[in-house]
Design an enzyme around this catalytic site. Sequence first.
Site: not given
Length: 265
Positions: A119, A187, A217
């Site tokens: 991701a 993660n 993010h």
Amino acid sequence: MRVAIAGLGAIGTSVAKAIDAGIDGLVLSAVSAQSIEKHHGWLSELKSAPVALPVEQLADAADIVIECAPSKLVRSIVAPAVSRGKTAIVLSAGALLENADLIELARKHGGQIVVPTGALIGLDAVTAASVGTIHSVRMSTRKPPRGLAGAPYVIDHGIDLDGITAPSKIFEGTAREAAKGFPANINVAAALSLAGVGPDRTMVEIWADPTVTRNTHRIEVDADSARFSMMIENIPSENPKTGRITALSVIACLRKLRAPLRVGT
């Protein structure tokens, strides 16, 4: 090459169907899931139905084992594979921080642990920069509050996610600390740390933000070769803790294995 998948949640199911639909040189040989019975319907419809095995036995039936399972199972999935000189693709990168000896086990037996981009964005740039000197790496993650439900840090600190009505920073610390407190959510921070300056120098902020609908993010890196920042907004999958792009990243990684052209480090 035979591929086994541990875990048939949103990611594992998507990857299994993609392999069965056709990825050059690969065949789905085995799967494992906590309740394999509930997957019988779609598994039986695959062109080549895989065998169902306990996670510890997947390495006996495959050349590549893909971990799409809860982080507590990483060791039982990865160790049998790399100790046989095989490849383990790991999505629960945070678990590698607490099982670092698996890397040495892979080295000793000629195995390999692969952490796909997942991701995140820009791991190629971070990996390249780490060949030189990286001065600092920071990551800020924003998720809808429900996407952080059940995280040990949230429970231990009594954070009422339902009561959050404005963007709230609920955590700041190292990637190692983030991985322990948010094992199903962060993660990406662990992967970033493994690509760059390590889990104790990679700094992380986590925000519960009711104004966002996507897992977001932002990465900022300062190195002697470059200074760069990157942001990605991931659409959640059926599991709000996981972005849809994570499964696609695994599929792209598998396609690279036999591709006549590989783009990226």
